[in-house]
Design a protein around this motif. Structure first.
Motif, mmCIF file in Angstrom:
data_model
loop_
_atom_site.group_PDB
_atom_site.id
_atom_site.type_symbol
_atom_site.label_atom_id
_atom_site.label_comp_id
_atom_site.label_asym_id
_atom_site.label_seq_id
_atom_site.Cartn_x
_atom_site.Cartn_y
_atom_site.Cartn_z
ATOM 1 N N LYS A 45 -5.967 7.307 -6.579
ATOM 2 C CA LYS A 45 -4.756 6.747 -5.999
ATOM 3 C C LYS A 45 -5.168 5.533 -5.164
ATOM 4 C CE LYS A 45 -0.520 7.890 -3.522
ATOM 5 N NZ LYS A 45 0.220 8.912 -2.742
ATOM 6 N N ALA A 46 -5.161 4.380 -5.800
ATOM 7 C CA ALA A 46 -5.665 3.169 -5.154
ATOM 8 C C ALA A 46 -4.778 2.724 -4.005
ATOM 9 C CB ALA A 46 -5.775 2.043 -6.186
ATOM 10 N N GLN A 47 -5.404 2.252 -2.926
ATOM 11 C CA GLN A 47 -4.705 1.723 -1.760
ATOM 12 C C GLN A 47 -4.629 0.202 -1.917
ATOM 13 O OE1 GLN A 47 -5.791 4.728 1.799
ATOM 14 N NE2 GLN A 47 -7.556 3.517 1.161
ATOM 15 N N ILE A 48 -3.511 -0.279 -2.458
ATOM 16 C CA ILE A 48 -3.336 -1.703 -2.746
ATOM 17 C C ILE A 48 -2.310 -2.278 -1.790
ATOM 18 C CG2 ILE A 48 -2.895 -3.414 -4.542
ATOM 19 C CD1 ILE A 48 -3.180 -1.123 -6.592
ATOM 20 N N ILE A 49 -2.683 -3.340 -1.085
ATOM 21 C CA ILE A 49 -1.782 -3.957 -0.114
ATOM 22 C C ILE A 49 -1.435 -5.382 -0.529
ATOM 23 C CG2 ILE A 49 -1.481 -4.697 2.276
ATOM 24 C CD1 ILE A 49 -3.422 -2.518 3.117
ATOM 25 N N ASP A 50 -0.154 -5.650 -0.618
ATOM 26 C CA ASP A 50 0.354 -7.006 -0.823
ATOM 27 C C ASP A 50 0.684 -7.552 0.560
ATOM 28 O OD1 ASP A 50 2.243 -9.189 -1.123
ATOM 29 O OD2 ASP A 50 2.501 -8.576 -3.206
ATOM 30 N N ALA A 51 -0.087 -8.551 1.007
ATOM 31 C CA ALA A 51 0.036 -9.069 2.376
ATOM 32 C C ALA A 51 1.030 -10.217 2.498
ATOM 33 C CB ALA A 51 -1.335 -9.507 2.885
ATOM 34 N N ARG A 52 1.865 -10.425 1.484
ATOM 35 C CA ARG A 52 2.852 -11.500 1.538
ATOM 36 C C ARG A 52 4.120 -11.032 2.252
ATOM 37 N NH1 ARG A 52 3.893 -12.911 -4.435
ATOM 38 N NH2 ARG A 52 3.955 -10.635 -4.509
ATOM 39 N N SER A 53 5.128 -11.876 2.247
ATOM 40 C CA SER A 53 6.402 -11.508 2.859
ATOM 41 C C SER A 53 7.157 -10.546 1.948
ATOM 42 C CB SER A 53 7.257 -12.751 3.090
ATOM 43 O OG SER A 53 7.696 -13.288 1.847
ATOM 44 N N ALA A 54 8.122 -9.850 2.521
ATOM 45 C CA ALA A 54 8.944 -8.920 1.740
ATOM 46 C C ALA A 54 9.715 -9.645 0.644
ATOM 47 C CB ALA A 54 9.911 -8.179 2.665
#
Length: 239
Positions: A45-54
């Motif tokens: 279960k990879a922890q992937i973060i999109d750091a852009r705006s909503a």
């Protein structure tokens, strides 16, 4: 809407500032789209973060990613739910916001944090799967028709949320005035034509420029450093 735009501009300014301060040590965990994808596949279960705006995230994102950035009020609570003993995969539109977030995770005890080098532009450009709300952008068939119908074609690939991409626009306007109908300029944005960008399988980051002469690539360039000079030289040979 105005408030959203102000937040996006502030976020881009912050990421540009942080990116300028990045040193070689910070880059050790920047990895290519292929390696980023490979490491994600190795996780249950990879922890992937999109750091852009909503707003950006809602339009397109890496499958399985969760959207959060340093400006979010819930950021601290979000980090508490992450497993610090498992890898974290972070990306943004380029490297600015993702590098800032990765640095912060490092200070919080996360030992294995990977940044997608080239951001979502590199991910889509290498043909990796992506969620998108785009319905119908420029197709590959239409793209090839443009190349076949014009002797010299300059293609500008980027995103409307990309700060560096905005700096390309005045250069394009200048080239339009200089060369007129002799130069066909095509502008492609991630928000409209992700499938086409993926089909080209050449984009490594935004902005990305491709110059064609009689259907053949005569120049490929990412970024805006010395862009006008490089294009002037290439166009002098192509036109």
């Amino acid at each position: 809407m105005l408030r959203k735009l102000q937040l996006i501009v502030l976020s881009l300014m912050l990421s540009t500032s942080i990116f300028a301060q990045t040193n070689e040590n910070d880059k050790k965990n920047w990895i290519s789209a292929d390696l980023f994808a490979s490491k994600i596949e190795q996780q249950q279960k990879a922890q992937i973060i999109d750091a852009r705006s909503a707003e950006e995230f809602a339009l397109n994102h890496v499958n399985g990613a969760v959207n959060v950035n340093l400006q979010d009020a819930t950021y601290s609570q979000f980090v508490e739910k992450l497993n610090p003993n498992q890898p974290v995969f972070v990306y943004s539109i380029a490297n600015g916001r993702s590098v800032a977030l990765a640095k912060d995770l490092g200070t919080k005890g996360f030992k294995e944090v990977y940044v997608l080098d080239g951001g979502i532009g590199a991910w889509v450009g290498s043909g990796k799967p992506v969620f998108t709300t785009a319905k119908k952008g420029l197709t590959l068939a239409e793209y090839n028709k443009i190349l076949a119908s014009n002797k010299v074609v300059l293609v500008d690939i980027g995103s409307k949320y990309c700060g560096s991409c905005k700096k390309v626009k005045p250069i394009l306007e200048s080239l339009k005035k200089e060369h007129g109908e002799a130069l066909k300029i095509v502008e492609i944005e991630l928000e409209d034509s992700p499938q086409l960008i993926a089909s080209l399988k050449t984009v490594t980051s935004f902005p990305y420029i491709i110059l064609y002469k009689q259907g053949n690539i005569s120049l490929k360039k990412s970024g805006i450093v010395e862009l006008k000079g490089v294009l002037d030289t290439a166009l002098a040979q192509a036109l």
